[in-house]
Design a protein around this motif. Sequence first.
Motif, PDB file in Angstrom:
ATOM      1  N   ILE A 140       0.845  -1.193  -0.035  1.00 38.05           N
ATOM      2  CA  ILE A 140      -0.104   0.129   0.023  1.00 38.05           C
ATOM      3  C   ILE A 140       0.804   1.180  -0.042  1.00 38.05           C
ATOM      4  O   ILE A 140       0.703   2.269  -0.861  1.00 38.05           O
ATOM      5  CB  ILE A 140      -0.789  -0.015   1.145  1.00 38.05           C
ATOM      6  N   ASP A 141       2.074   1.406   0.798  1.00 40.96           N
ATOM      7  CA  ASP A 141       3.030   2.385   0.843  1.00 40.96           C
ATOM      8  C   ASP A 141       3.454   2.539  -0.696  1.00 40.96           C
ATOM      9  O   ASP A 141       3.659   3.713  -1.015  1.00 40.96           O
ATOM     10  CB  ASP A 141       4.046   2.163   1.651  1.00 40.96           C
ATOM     11  N   PHE A 142       3.493   1.622  -1.398  1.00 39.47           N
ATOM     12  CA  PHE A 142       4.344   1.677  -2.703  1.00 39.47           C
ATOM     13  C   PHE A 142       3.278   2.486  -3.748  1.00 39.47           C
ATOM     14  O   PHE A 142       3.754   3.281  -4.407  1.00 39.47           O
ATOM     15  CB  PHE A 142       4.447   0.314  -3.225  1.00 39.47           C
ATOM     16  N   CYS A 143       1.920   2.019  -3.384  1.00 34.75           N
ATOM     17  CA  CYS A 143       0.975   2.691  -4.169  1.00 34.75           C
ATOM     18  C   CYS A 143       0.959   4.221  -3.760  1.00 34.75           C
ATOM     19  O   CYS A 143       0.872   5.309  -4.616  1.00 34.75           O
ATOM     20  CB  CYS A 143      -0.326   2.224  -3.943  1.00 34.75           C
ATOM     21  N   GLU A 144       0.995   4.495  -2.447  1.00 36.01           N
ATOM     22  CA  GLU A 144       1.049   5.981  -1.888  1.00 36.01           C
ATOM     23  C   GLU A 144       2.119   6.561  -2.536  1.00 36.01           C
ATOM     24  O   GLU A 144       1.962   7.986  -2.926  1.00 36.01           O
ATOM     25  CB  GLU A 144       1.043   5.970  -0.436  1.00 36.01           C
ATOM     26  N   ARG A 145       3.189   6.218  -2.594  1.00 31.82           N
ATOM     27  CA  ARG A 145       4.365   6.734  -3.193  1.00 31.82           C
ATOM     28  C   ARG A 145       4.122   7.065  -4.596  1.00 31.82           C
ATOM     29  O   ARG A 145       4.641   8.354  -5.329  1.00 31.82           O
ATOM     30  CB  ARG A 145       5.805   5.989  -2.913  1.00 31.82           C
ATOM     31  N   LEU A 146       3.741   6.344  -5.391  1.00 33.39           N
ATOM     32  CA  LEU A 146       3.464   6.389  -6.976  1.00 33.39           C
ATOM     33  C   LEU A 146       2.451   7.373  -7.118  1.00 33.39           C
ATOM     34  O   LEU A 146       2.599   8.244  -8.029  1.00 33.39           O
ATOM     35  CB  LEU A 146       3.010   4.939  -7.424  1.00 33.39           C
ATOM     36  N   LEU A 147       1.334   7.628  -5.992  1.00 34.91           N
ATOM     37  CA  LEU A 147       0.421   8.389  -6.528  1.00 34.91           C
ATOM     38  C   LEU A 147       0.836   9.829  -6.186  1.00 34.91           C
ATOM     39  O   LEU A 147       0.425  11.109  -6.696  1.00 34.91           O
ATOM     40  CB  LEU A 147      -0.899   8.070  -5.546  1.00 34.91           C
ATOM     41  N   THR A 148       1.538   9.891  -5.195  1.00 35.91           N
ATOM     42  CA  THR A 148       2.196  11.181  -4.561  1.00 35.91           C
ATOM     43  C   THR A 148       3.237  11.866  -5.696  1.00 35.91           C
ATOM     44  O   THR A 148       2.948  13.025  -5.915  1.00 35.91           O
ATOM     45  CB  THR A 148       3.066  10.940  -3.334  1.00 35.91           C
ATOM     46  N   ILE A 149       3.935  11.020  -6.291  1.00 34.23           N
ATOM     47  CA  ILE A 149       4.668  11.450  -7.370  1.00 34.23           C
ATOM     48  C   ILE A 149       3.841  12.120  -8.610  1.00 34.23           C
ATOM     49  O   ILE A 149       4.141  13.202  -9.069  1.00 34.23           O
ATOM     50  CB  ILE A 149       5.689  10.362  -8.244  1.00 34.23           C
ATOM     51  N   TYR A 150       2.751  11.287  -8.844  1.00 37.53           N
ATOM     52  CA  TYR A 150       1.916  11.748 -10.107  1.00 37.53           C
ATOM     53  C   TYR A 150       1.252  13.037  -9.796  1.00 37.53           C
ATOM     54  O   TYR A 150       1.471  13.977 -10.400  1.00 37.53           O
ATOM     55  CB  TYR A 150       0.910  10.862 -10.426  1.00 37.53           C
ATOM     56  N   VAL A 151       0.560  13.042  -8.554  1.00 31.91           N
ATOM     57  CA  VAL A 151      -0.277  14.225  -8.367  1.00 31.91           C
ATOM     58  C   VAL A 151       0.688  15.568  -7.851  1.00 31.91           C
ATOM     59  O   VAL A 151       0.305  16.614  -8.015  1.00 31.91           O
ATOM     60  CB  VAL A 151      -1.260  14.279  -7.171  1.00 31.91           C
ATOM     61  N   GLY A 152       2.060  15.140  -7.500  1.00 32.97           N
ATOM     62  CA  GLY A 152       2.895  16.261  -7.225  1.00 32.97           C
ATOM     63  C   GLY A 152       3.520  16.734  -8.511  1.00 32.97           C
ATOM     64  O   GLY A 152       4.228  18.107  -8.221  1.00 32.97           O
ATOM     65  N   LYS A 153       3.238  16.487  -9.657  1.00 33.25           N
ATOM     66  CA  LYS A 153       4.047  17.040 -10.741  1.00 33.25           C
ATOM     67  C   LYS A 153       3.048  17.826 -11.452  1.00 33.25           C
ATOM     68  O   LYS A 153       1.843  17.687 -12.033  1.00 33.25           O
ATOM     69  CB  LYS A 153       4.378  15.890 -11.944  1.00 33.25           C
ATOM     70  N   PRO A 154       3.743  19.401 -11.536  1.00 34.99           N
ATOM     71  CA  PRO A 154       3.023  20.249 -12.156  1.00 34.99           C
ATOM     72  C   PRO A 154       2.485  19.945 -13.767  1.00 34.99           C
ATOM     73  O   PRO A 154       1.533  20.400 -14.045  1.00 34.99           O
ATOM     74  CB  PRO A 154       3.786  21.661 -12.015  1.00 34.99           C
ATOM     75  N   ASP A 155       2.959  19.029 -14.227  1.00 31.55           N
ATOM     76  CA  ASP A 155       2.775  18.669 -15.693  1.00 31.55           C
ATOM     77  C   ASP A 155       0.979  18.310 -15.528  1.00 31.55           C
ATOM     78  O   ASP A 155       0.569  17.821 -16.777  1.00 31.55           O
ATOM     79  CB  ASP A 155       3.820  17.482 -16.039  1.00 31.55           C
ATOM     80  N   ASN A 156       0.745  17.474 -14.588  1.00 30.18           N
ATOM     81  CA  ASN A 156      -0.324  16.734 -14.466  1.00 30.18           C
ATOM     82  C   ASN A 156      -1.550  17.637 -13.868  1.00 30.18           C
ATOM     83  O   ASN A 156      -2.680  17.351 -13.802  1.00 30.18           O
ATOM     84  CB  ASN A 156      -0.396  15.487 -13.698  1.00 30.18           C
ATOM     85  N   TRP A 157      -1.193  18.928 -13.455  1.00 38.42           N
ATOM     86  CA  TRP A 157      -2.027  19.994 -12.955  1.00 38.42           C
ATOM     87  C   TRP A 157      -3.001  20.817 -14.353  1.00 38.42           C
ATOM     88  O   TRP A 157      -2.071  20.965 -15.121  1.00 38.42           O
ATOM     89  CB  TRP A 157      -1.383  21.058 -12.128  1.00 38.42           C
ATOM     90  N   HIS A 158      -4.175  20.981 -13.662  1.00 43.53           N
ATOM     91  CA  HIS A 158      -4.973  21.721 -14.796  1.00 43.53           C
ATOM     92  C   HIS A 158      -5.755  22.823 -14.249  1.00 43.53           C
ATOM     93  O   HIS A 158      -6.043  22.825 -13.299  1.00 43.53           O
ATOM     94  CB  HIS A 158      -6.128  20.891 -15.176  1.00 43.53           C
ATOM     95  N   GLU A 159      -5.711  24.068 -14.933  1.00 43.04           N
ATOM     96  CA  GLU A 159      -6.320  25.161 -14.432  1.00 43.04           C
ATOM     97  C   GLU A 159      -7.463  25.539 -15.546  1.00 43.04           C
ATOM     98  O   GLU A 159      -8.227  26.613 -15.175  1.00 43.04           O
ATOM     99  CB  GLU A 159      -5.159  26.413 -14.626  1.00 43.04           C
ATOM    100  N   ASP A 160      -7.481  25.114 -16.590  1.00 40.85           N
ATOM    101  CA  ASP A 160      -8.793  25.248 -17.403  1.00 40.85           C
ATOM    102  C   ASP A 160     -10.111  24.826 -16.822  1.00 40.85           C
ATOM    103  O   ASP A 160      -9.967  23.913 -16.205  1.00 40.85           O
ATOM    104  CB  ASP A 160      -8.709  24.402 -18.824  1.00 40.85           C
ATOM    105  N   GLU A 161     -11.009  25.789 -16.902  1.00 42.48           N
ATOM    106  CA  GLU A 161     -12.187  25.538 -16.074  1.00 42.48           C
ATOM    107  C   GLU A 161     -12.667  24.357 -16.409  1.00 42.48           C
ATOM    108  O   GLU A 161     -13.427  23.736 -15.391  1.00 42.48           O
ATOM    109  CB  GLU A 161     -13.174  26.673 -16.486  1.00 42.48           C
ATOM    110  N   ASP A 162     -12.696  23.662 -17.547  1.00 42.66           N
ATOM    111  CA  ASP A 162     -13.429  22.509 -18.050  1.00 42.66           C
ATOM    112  C   ASP A 162     -12.422  21.229 -17.575  1.00 42.66           C
ATOM    113  O   ASP A 162     -12.956  20.190 -18.008  1.00 42.66           O
ATOM    114  CB  ASP A 162     -13.759  22.419 -19.437  1.00 42.66           C
ATOM    115  N   LYS A 163     -11.395  21.461 -17.295  1.00 47.14           N
ATOM    116  CA  LYS A 163     -10.252  20.319 -16.820  1.00 47.14           C
ATOM    117  C   LYS A 163      -9.933  20.343 -15.392  1.00 47.14           C
ATOM    118  O   LYS A 163      -8.948  19.401 -15.167  1.00 47.14           O
ATOM    119  CB  LYS A 163      -9.228  20.468 -17.792  1.00 47.14           C
ATOM    120  N   LYS A 164     -10.234  21.201 -14.440  1.00 44.71           N
ATOM    121  CA  LYS A 164      -9.857  21.343 -13.403  1.00 44.71           C
ATOM    122  C   LYS A 164      -9.969  19.993 -12.258  1.00 44.71           C
ATOM    123  O   LYS A 164      -9.315  19.683 -11.447  1.00 44.71           O
ATOM    124  CB  LYS A 164     -10.227  22.432 -12.491  1.00 44.71           C
ATOM    125  N   SER A 165     -11.229  19.357 -13.008  1.00 42.54           N
ATOM    126  CA  SER A 165     -11.639  18.060 -12.000  1.00 42.54           C
ATOM    127  C   SER A 165     -10.583  17.015 -12.439  1.00 42.54           C
ATOM    128  O   SER A 165     -10.827  15.804 -11.881  1.00 42.54           O
ATOM    129  CB  SER A 165     -13.054  17.829 -12.345  1.00 42.54           C
TER     130      SER A 165
END
Length: 223
Positions: free
Chosen positions: A34-59
């Motif tokens: 489970i810790d492995f999955c948490e580290r994987l998810l943390t890296i993904y959501v922590g990358k600004p490349d994966n962040w969205h500011e467009d109104e129709d994509k923020k979710s």
Amino acid sequence: MWTKIIILTVILFFTGMNVDGAKEMPKPCTWGDIDFCERLLTIYVGKPDNWHEDEDKKSFLYCDLVKLRLTCLESLDCDVDNTPNSELPLNITQWKLWIEPQIENMVNLNLCSDEPKDLIKSDPRDPCSEYSVAKRCMEELSDYLKSRYAMTCVAMLKAAPCFINGRARCRIQRTTSTGFPRFINPYRTMSEEGRCRLIWNQNLFGRQEQWRIEHANDYFSYF
């Protein structure tokens, strides 16, 4: 003499079967998986490349988090069918089945990057439509995931009351069912077991701060 040889042969035969069988048995699932999955998810959501500011994509960021968690649980190289066990008090099989309808609902509300397979008709102009309630929660959770000290397990703990209370206020019936009305929230169990912890990634810190500067977000924007 022959009797001893026959007995020894039988013992070796069955011993060999047990050894071979043990090799084929997957290892018990542990908190390390489970810790492995948490580290994987943390890296993904922590990358600004994966962040969205467009109104129709923020979710999208929150939706990606849930989809990636399911993918990670499905790919675990351990005996998921025999959880909970003495090391891991979580039922991973039910956990996966619990996540699937949530993803299906978000996708069909057209709040993810995936194309809806069975579009749910919901008026986006109505603040109490299922679309609006889900969009509000997903955007708030996506914003939280952009914060400096975000924890993926905390995002999921925030999710349940947001969706449940939002639907209750608007008297919205769920369009899909988890099928597990008594299933204990796994994120609550993680928290109670002390497994919901901050995973700091120094390599992403500079990129995150630069993104916040570029988008005029200060330190406290996403708490």
